[in-house]
Scaffold this motif. Sequence first.
Motif, short mmCIF file in Angstrom:
data_model
loop_
_atom_site.label_atom_id
_atom_site.label_comp_id
_atom_site.label_asym_id
_atom_site.label_seq_id
_atom_site.Cartn_x
_atom_site.Cartn_y
_atom_site.Cartn_z
N ASP A 184 -5.29 -3.12 1.49
CA ASP A 184 -4.52 -2.84 2.71
C ASP A 184 -3.21 -2.10 2.42
O ASP A 184 -2.56 -1.61 3.35
CB ASP A 184 -4.21 -4.13 3.48
CG ASP A 184 -5.45 -4.73 4.11
OD1 ASP A 184 -6.52 -4.08 4.04
OD2 ASP A 184 -5.37 -5.84 4.66
N ASP A 185 -2.82 -2.05 1.15
CA ASP A 185 -1.61 -1.30 0.79
C ASP A 185 -1.94 0.04 0.13
O ASP A 185 -1.03 0.73 -0.33
CB ASP A 185 -0.71 -2.12 -0.15
CG ASP A 185 0.37 -2.87 0.63
OD1 ASP A 185 0.18 -3.07 1.84
OD2 ASP A 185 1.40 -3.25 0.03
N ALA A 186 -3.21 0.39 0.09
CA ALA A 186 -3.60 1.61 -0.63
C ALA A 186 -3.59 2.85 0.25
O ALA A 186 -4.14 3.88 -0.12
CB ALA A 186 -4.98 1.42 -1.27
N HIS A 187 -2.97 2.75 1.41
CA HIS A 187 -2.82 3.94 2.27
C HIS A 187 -1.46 3.86 2.95
O HIS A 187 -0.84 2.81 3.01
CB HIS A 187 -3.96 4.04 3.28
CG HIS A 187 -4.17 2.78 4.06
ND1 HIS A 187 -3.42 2.46 5.16
CD2 HIS A 187 -5.01 1.74 3.86
CE1 HIS A 187 -3.81 1.28 5.61
NE2 HIS A 187 -4.77 0.82 4.85
N SER A 188 -1.02 4.99 3.46
CA SER A 188 0.30 5.05 4.07
C SER A 188 0.34 4.25 5.37
O SER A 188 -0.52 4.43 6.24
CB SER A 188 0.66 6.51 4.37
OG SER A 188 1.79 6.55 5.22
N PRO A 189 1.35 3.40 5.54
CA PRO A 189 1.48 2.68 6.81
C PRO A 189 1.96 3.61 7.92
O PRO A 189 1.88 3.28 9.10
CB PRO A 189 2.52 1.61 6.52
CG PRO A 189 3.33 2.16 5.40
CD PRO A 189 2.41 3.03 4.59
N TYR A 190 2.46 4.79 7.53
CA TYR A 190 3.04 5.70 8.54
C TYR A 190 1.98 6.56 9.21
O TYR A 190 2.00 6.74 10.42
CB TYR A 190 4.12 6.58 7.88
CG TYR A 190 5.13 5.76 7.11
CD1 TYR A 190 5.88 4.77 7.75
CD2 TYR A 190 5.30 5.93 5.74
CE1 TYR A 190 6.79 3.98 7.05
CE2 TYR A 190 6.21 5.16 5.04
CZ TYR A 190 6.94 4.19 5.68
OH TYR A 190 7.82 3.40 4.99
N ASP A 191 1.04 7.10 8.41
CA ASP A 191 0.03 7.97 9.03
C ASP A 191 -1.39 7.68 8.53
O ASP A 191 -2.33 8.41 8.85
CB ASP A 191 0.37 9.45 8.79
CG ASP A 191 0.42 9.80 7.31
OD1 ASP A 191 0.04 8.95 6.47
OD2 ASP A 191 0.83 10.93 6.98
N GLY A 192 -1.55 6.61 7.75
CA GLY A 192 -2.88 6.22 7.30
C GLY A 192 -3.42 7.02 6.13
O GLY A 192 -4.54 6.76 5.66
N ALA A 193 -2.66 8.00 5.64
CA ALA A 193 -3.14 8.83 4.53
C ALA A 193 -3.47 7.96 3.30
O ALA A 193 -2.65 7.13 2.91
CB ALA A 193 -2.07 9.87 4.15
N PRO A 194 -4.66 8.13 2.74
CA PRO A 194 -5.01 7.31 1.57
C PRO A 194 -4.16 7.66 0.35
O PRO A 194 -3.87 8.84 0.12
CB PRO A 194 -6.49 7.65 1.32
CG PRO A 194 -6.75 8.91 2.06
CD PRO A 194 -5.73 9.04 3.14
N GLY A 195 -3.75 6.65 -0.40
CA GLY A 195 -2.98 6.87 -1.62
C GLY A 195 -3.79 7.67 -2.63
O GLY A 195 -5.02 7.53 -2.68
N ARG A 196 -3.08 8.50 -3.42
CA ARG A 196 -3.78 9.31 -4.41
C ARG A 196 -3.70 8.64 -5.77
O ARG A 196 -2.82 8.96 -6.57
CB ARG A 196 -3.14 10.71 -4.46
CG ARG A 196 -3.95 11.71 -3.66
CD ARG A 196 -3.44 13.13 -3.83
NE ARG A 196 -3.18 13.72 -2.53
CZ ARG A 196 -2.05 14.30 -2.19
NH1 ARG A 196 -1.08 14.42 -3.05
NH2 ARG A 196 -1.91 14.79 -0.98
N PHE A 197 -4.55 7.67 -5.99
CA PHE A 197 -4.59 6.99 -7.28
C PHE A 197 -5.85 6.13 -7.39
O PHE A 197 -6.48 5.81 -6.38
CB PHE A 197 -3.35 6.09 -7.49
CG PHE A 197 -3.07 5.14 -6.34
CD1 PHE A 197 -3.78 3.97 -6.19
CD2 PHE A 197 -2.09 5.45 -5.41
CE1 PHE A 197 -3.53 3.09 -5.15
CE2 PHE A 197 -1.83 4.57 -4.35
CZ PHE A 197 -2.54 3.40 -4.22
N ASP A 198 -6.20 5.81 -8.62
CA ASP A 198 -7.30 4.88 -8.86
C ASP A 198 -6.73 3.48 -8.96
O ASP A 198 -5.66 3.30 -9.53
CB ASP A 198 -8.01 5.21 -10.19
CG ASP A 198 -8.73 6.54 -10.09
OD1 ASP A 198 -9.25 6.87 -9.00
OD2 ASP A 198 -8.76 7.27 -11.10
N TYR A 199 -7.43 2.52 -8.42
CA TYR A 199 -6.95 1.15 -8.55
C TYR A 199 -8.11 0.18 -8.46
O TYR A 199 -9.22 0.53 -8.05
CB TYR A 199 -5.90 0.84 -7.47
CG TYR A 199 -6.46 0.65 -6.08
CD1 TYR A 199 -6.96 1.73 -5.34
CD2 TYR A 199 -6.52 -0.62 -5.51
CE1 TYR A 199 -7.48 1.54 -4.08
CE2 TYR A 199 -7.04 -0.81 -4.24
CZ TYR A 199 -7.51 0.27 -3.52
OH TYR A 199 -8.04 0.09 -2.26
#
Length: 258
Positions: A76-91
């Motif tokens: 739930d923290d792997a995308h931007s809370p502001y516009d929903g853009a997915p984070g650019r990283f592997d996790y």
Amino acid sequence: MQLDRIGKGALSYVLLSEGEALIVDPGRHVDRYQAVLEHFGARAVGVVDTHVHADYLSGARAAASKWGVPYYLHPDDAHSPYDGAPGRFDYEPVTQGDGIAVGRATLQVEHTPGHTLGSITLVSEDGLALTGDFLFVQSIGRPDLGGRSAEWAKVLWQSLERARKRWPGELVILPAHYGSDLERRADRTVAARFDVLAATNEAAAIQDERTFLKWLADHTPVFPESYRTIKTANLGLVEVTDEEAEILEFGPNQCAIR
Ligand SMILES: [Fe+2]
């Protein structure tokens, strides 16, 4: 080990067992953690962010790739809370009930959202709880940094209620921030038993939802300008130079409500 970034009031942790180490909420100066590993002759097995930070640039992704170990984060923290853009990283996603092994120990993941939707607490078998920015010794994590304060404040209340129902009084709370030396124990550690905290922490002592929500609304400080940029950088969506990082991170954390 609790690592104290004085001036920022930011705490990170190295958990050691049988020559293995799990690093939790590291800042961007990864050499500090490398030095701890060398001191104890330990090998990193994973790096965790208890949430995507807004007040400092995380070193977790860099550390995980340097050591070739998983980077754990709640989805739930792997995308931007502001516009929903997915984070650019592997996790490696971790959610409620998952375990993270280090040496002979296992840390249990508890989902404790409110400060962010993906905030987690790591609970060890020997009674330590790394609460991140969910719960501090004398304050609680502000729910407005995602831009949806009313919604997240209610989520925070539910997390607090669940913790009060489930967590034993002797659980030792180890947060990711402190605001003053009053939050230290005699040995300088920032920590408190959960029962002591529940009675003395103004926010955590509130027993009904309406009072809690009003208390949050009345006490939440102004949203720091730089926090949106830091969070976006921690999601890998913008690049920040070392010089910019110094400026963005300037001053004590403002993740807590006082
Ligand atoms: Fe924070």
